[in-house]
Design an enzyme around this catalytic site. Sequence first.
Site, PDB file in Angstrom:
ATOM      1  NE  ARG A 121      -1.628   7.079   8.342  1.00  0.00           N
ATOM      2  CZ  ARG A 121      -0.896   6.257   9.078  1.00  0.00           C
ATOM      3  NH1 ARG A 121       0.171   6.706   9.699  1.00  0.00           N
ATOM      4  NH2 ARG A 121      -1.211   4.982   9.189  1.00  0.00           N
ATOM      5  CG  ASN A 139       0.044   4.140   5.437  1.00  0.00           C
ATOM      6  OD1 ASN A 139      -1.068   4.596   5.644  1.00  0.00           O
ATOM      7  ND2 ASN A 139       0.506   3.057   6.017  1.00  0.00           N
ATOM      8  CD  GLU A 183      -1.170   0.008   3.741  1.00  0.00           C
ATOM      9  OE1 GLU A 183      -2.369   0.311   3.580  1.00  0.00           O
ATOM     10  OE2 GLU A 183      -0.713  -0.375   4.825  1.00  0.00           O
TER      11      GLU A 183
END
Length: 177
Positions: free
Chosen positions: A142, A140, A138
């Site tokens: 942030r 992410n 994935e």
Amino acid sequence: EAAKKIGYPLMIKASEGGGGKGIRKVLREEDLALSFDSVRGEVPGSPIFLMRMVSNCHHLEVQVVGDEHGNAISIYGRDCSIQRRHQKIIEEGPAVAADPNVWREMERGAVRLAKAVNYVGAGTVEYLYADGGYYFLELNPRLQVEHPVSERISNVNLPATQLNVAMGIPLSNIPCI
């Protein structure tokens, strides 16, 4: 149908899950519906995806930063393989589990992804690494709690970099980059 294409064992994951919530291992087709309902109940409204389960792997992360001018870079990475119930316990850096050539390929892939989606800010591209191969997990979008590991090995202040990027400053004009 997707589960049959992927094969068993597989993982069901809510894209908005985290901290061990919204993820289930499914060993057999007859367990799929119940596991899917459990994931949906833990993270209501989240998109859910299926992925092949990779055993005996390392969870490697590439720190990326992108700006609004189409630039993106990687800033080292971390090995977050020591986990309990899908929750990271120890984060180590730099990541050394992968062969250096494979690691550079993973970093290039993370930067290509950041550029392809016009990513702006600091983020983390996560991979599973096993048997010399790596598998995208994935992006992410942030700063993660483990970002100080990357800061320590790179001498890049990631929150300050993120603020500079938010102000529209190109990565090439940020002093610590």
